[in-house]
Scaffold this active site. Sequence first.
Site, PDB file in Angstrom:
ATOM      1  N   GLU A  67       0.953  -1.140  -0.030  1.00 49.71           N
ATOM      2  CA  GLU A  67      -0.080   0.107  -0.168  1.00 49.71           C
ATOM      3  C   GLU A  67       0.996   1.400   0.082  1.00 49.71           C
ATOM      4  O   GLU A  67       1.691   1.332   0.772  1.00 49.71           O
ATOM      5  CB  GLU A  67      -0.905   0.017   1.171  1.00 49.71           C
ATOM      6  CG  GLU A  67      -1.879  -1.195   1.276  1.00 49.71           C
ATOM      7  CD  GLU A  67      -2.375  -1.429   2.728  1.00 49.71           C
ATOM      8  OE1 GLU A  67      -2.371  -0.776   3.365  1.00 49.71           O
ATOM      9  OE2 GLU A  67      -3.006  -2.725   2.754  1.00 49.71           O
ATOM     10  N   LEU A 125      -6.049  -1.862  -0.719  1.00 50.45           N
ATOM     11  CA  LEU A 125      -5.740  -1.831   0.492  1.00 50.45           C
ATOM     12  C   LEU A 125      -6.372  -3.213   1.199  1.00 50.45           C
ATOM     13  O   LEU A 125      -7.449  -3.208   1.759  1.00 50.45           O
ATOM     14  CB  LEU A 125      -6.644  -0.593   1.284  1.00 50.45           C
ATOM     15  CG  LEU A 125      -6.009  -0.450   2.532  1.00 50.45           C
ATOM     16  CD1 LEU A 125      -6.773   1.094   2.665  1.00 50.45           C
ATOM     17  CD2 LEU A 125      -6.250  -1.100   3.611  1.00 50.45           C
ATOM     18  N   GLU A 171      -4.130  -6.369   3.124  1.00 53.06           N
ATOM     19  CA  GLU A 171      -2.962  -7.192   3.366  1.00 53.06           C
ATOM     20  C   GLU A 171      -3.101  -8.492   3.148  1.00 53.06           C
ATOM     21  O   GLU A 171      -1.961  -9.115   2.670  1.00 53.06           O
ATOM     22  CB  GLU A 171      -2.733  -6.621   4.989  1.00 53.06           C
ATOM     23  CG  GLU A 171      -2.377  -5.626   5.347  1.00 53.06           C
ATOM     24  CD  GLU A 171      -3.552  -4.511   5.345  1.00 53.06           C
ATOM     25  OE1 GLU A 171      -4.800  -4.964   5.448  1.00 53.06           O
ATOM     26  OE2 GLU A 171      -3.298  -3.364   5.527  1.00 53.06           O
ATOM     27  N   GLN A 225       2.242  -1.949   5.832  1.00 53.42           N
ATOM     28  CA  GLN A 225       2.392  -0.678   6.093  1.00 53.42           C
ATOM     29  C   GLN A 225       3.015  -0.492   7.831  1.00 53.42           C
ATOM     30  O   GLN A 225       3.509   0.458   7.872  1.00 53.42           O
ATOM     31  CB  GLN A 225       1.132   0.187   5.850  1.00 53.42           C
ATOM     32  CG  GLN A 225       1.560   1.650   5.591  1.00 53.42           C
ATOM     33  CD  GLN A 225       0.268   2.512   4.961  1.00 53.42           C
ATOM     34  OE1 GLN A 225      -0.755   2.586   5.581  1.00 53.42           O
ATOM     35  NE2 GLN A 225       0.554   2.819   3.589  1.00 53.42           N
ATOM     36  N   ILE A 268      -1.090  -6.399  10.050  1.00 55.05           N
ATOM     37  CA  ILE A 268      -0.532  -7.792   9.255  1.00 55.05           C
ATOM     38  C   ILE A 268      -1.550  -8.690   9.702  1.00 55.05           C
ATOM     39  O   ILE A 268      -1.385  -9.859   8.830  1.00 55.05           O
ATOM     40  CB  ILE A 268       0.994  -8.162   9.859  1.00 55.05           C
ATOM     41  CG1 ILE A 268       1.815  -8.873   8.674  1.00 55.05           C
ATOM     42  CG2 ILE A 268       0.710  -8.960  11.209  1.00 55.05           C
ATOM     43  CD1 ILE A 268       3.228  -9.077   9.013  1.00 55.05           C
ATOM     44  N   PRO A 317      -4.718  -9.249   8.949  1.00 55.40           N
ATOM     45  CA  PRO A 317      -5.589  -9.546   7.906  1.00 55.40           C
ATOM     46  C   PRO A 317      -4.669 -10.653   6.977  1.00 55.40           C
ATOM     47  O   PRO A 317      -5.283 -11.612   6.236  1.00 55.40           O
ATOM     48  CB  PRO A 317      -5.919  -8.628   7.039  1.00 55.40           C
ATOM     49  CG  PRO A 317      -5.787  -7.518   8.138  1.00 55.40           C
ATOM     50  CD  PRO A 317      -4.803  -7.844   9.102  1.00 55.40           C
ATOM     51  N   HIS A 365      -0.229   1.131  15.808  1.00 55.51           N
ATOM     52  CA  HIS A 365       1.084   1.542  15.108  1.00 55.51           C
ATOM     53  C   HIS A 365       2.333   1.537  15.866  1.00 55.51           C
ATOM     54  O   HIS A 365       3.384   2.305  15.870  1.00 55.51           O
ATOM     55  CB  HIS A 365       0.962   3.012  14.854  1.00 55.51           C
ATOM     56  CG  HIS A 365      -0.229   3.518  13.967  1.00 55.51           C
ATOM     57  ND1 HIS A 365      -1.518   3.554  14.493  1.00 55.51           N
ATOM     58  CD2 HIS A 365      -0.417   3.569  12.626  1.00 55.51           C
ATOM     59  CE1 HIS A 365      -2.414   3.989  13.509  1.00 55.51           C
ATOM     60  NE2 HIS A 365      -1.609   3.965  12.432  1.00 55.51           N
TER      61      HIS A 365
END
Lengths: 371, 337
Positions: free
Chosen positions: B42, B71, B73, B95, B100, B102, B142
Amino acid sequence: MRRPSIFLREGIPTAIRPDGTLDRTHAPDISTERKRELYVAMLRTRVIDGRLERLQRQGRIGFHIGSLGEEASILGSAMAMGAQDWIFPCYREFGALLSRGFPLQSYVDNMFANANDIVKGRQMPDHYTSRAHRFGSVSSPIGTQISQAVGFAWAAKLKRDPITVAVYFGDGATSSHDFHTGLNFAGVYGAPVLFLCRNNQWAISLPSNEQTASQNFAEKASSYGVAAKRCDGNDVLATYHTITEALGYIQREKKPMMIEMLTYRMGGHSTSDDPRAYRVDDEVDRWAKTDPLVRMRRHLEHLGGWNETDESEAKQAVEQELSQCIERAEAAPPPELDTMFDDVYQTRPPHLQQQASQLIHGPRAVDPHLR
Amino acid sequence: MVPAPWILTCVKTMPKKNLVTALNEGLRSELAENPDVVVLGEDVGRVGGVFRVTAGLQEEFGSDRVIDTPLAEGGIIGAAIGMAMYGLRPIAEIQFSDFIFPAFDQIVSEAAKYRYRSGGEFPIPMVIRAPVGGGIRGGHYHSQSPEALFIHTPGLKVVCPSNPYDAKGLLKSAVKDNDTVMFFEPKRVYRAVKMEVPDGPYEIPLSQAKVVRPGEDVTVIAWGAMLFEALAAAESAQQQGVSTEVLDLRTLWPVDVESIMQSVRKTGRVVVVHEAPKTCGFGAELLTLVSEHAFLHLQAPPKRVTGWDTPFPYRLEQEYLPLQHRILPALLETAAY
């Protein structure tokens, strides 16, 4: 109990009429000899299915997932593919693999998971593969092969190789994540993929009209900009014809396509399933009237290309070959202990060397039958 | 972040680069060397990645080699597996490692098992790059460090460089490796550390840990961004008379057992530092390995300094992370035991 509707077949063209004559607009222009090959491949698949199910009941193999009733959708599609094309299987397409010349002995070795098994006894029966036969690897999770087939086809396109990749999946897989991402990616990148939905109307115990609120499975493709068609998956000639046209479209337009092959799972999901728990009506009997083998045989007989002698000789030939294969596969030893640690990585890292040594010098070294 | 002294003492003549630039060079060099290498993910193309690790690569190599994907994964990894089967060498970017999951099915059920389950017919030579770790005010999604989940999955290799020099060399080795490699990049280090990185290509072999600070009294094992915290704590410990050996694992799996044992046999004391939650974190495995291989050399109970067993918090992330102020007492206590 809600049931899938047999009337879903309405509006789907057939090639073989009930009297065995042909509607040429929906049939491929192929020789009688080729038609015999298609029929024999279906017959062979059915004979093997019956035998393997008995072997499982006898406890001689652990598992079988068969294709009773779905032979036309599997063989009609696989045998329409070109030699250069690839197949990414679901788990019900051993007939497709055999139609590519994969030795029956190797298939039976896989069923016994013996030392000669191509996947080295590491997977359940019916989880075969063969790079040489351009046939991907069977995995049990539903739908995962779909996005992989898209990546494979996409790579071929990037390399300018004019091949098509067919990927099989059932009606249940249309609810999976990979179906949607796979179709979406294929649509976006114009990957040469033939999505083959074997709608056999049942995902284990869930009928297709509870799998989706869509009118059919083919219409899902349109939301990804992917062309789709439905075909009579119990009519091997209609299927062969539809697939031939789809392959032409994919290479001509450089776009993917989806075909929903309407068929019916006459048996259980696998040898571990008893459909009487959820399917107690006369539905099976109604679908039996559209048995793909009966329909194709009627057509061949109409052409004068098949008779009772051909039928019994063909069956006998498969039974005989199968018996020899089973005898050899059953006598073959299990894979060597040490092979358990191969192919986890390209080379065996120290921790696996150590574990292999622990196994090989452990209790089993004294008595390999120790439990 | 204060760059550790060993970094500042690197050769003066080479250009100094941060982790983003070093990774970008590594990718560029692999793309240039091998036409089968493709980068997909992505926002990796047009914008060059949200952290700019792939900046300029699409311009240089074209959109067939550096590919912006939808989009999804799971779709990225599923497609990358298919590409690898066909003969390409995909480098897939997720990203943030927090996204991760999915793709967990495609990584764990598929990529990791493909070579094995196909009897060797289909190896999956592929690199999955993903930024990991906290300290950037990223909250739950994140900031996580999911390495243990992948180390626990047979068939995967797991790499986590701490610095620009190692990152470039390890990335090149990972791309050339014939197995699936999870390549976790400590996002907190992306622009925080600069060091000399050669312009030309070089490789650092996988599965080789590195002693980045020699010491005598206690061993601290770390990787990724926490290496710098371990180094800072080691420096403080030195001022209190405790000599700490700092080991950067670099490759988490298959791990360099020999280097760990060499250090632990020498010091007899060991502390593991990681950002991930304590329970069933990689530290548990490392200390078990120490027990199995060097039990009689131990002079103190091994310690773990890790993230807490909570989801990764936003406002209190500095209290969650195993920073130097938590590592230092562990070093001193272990040394004094």
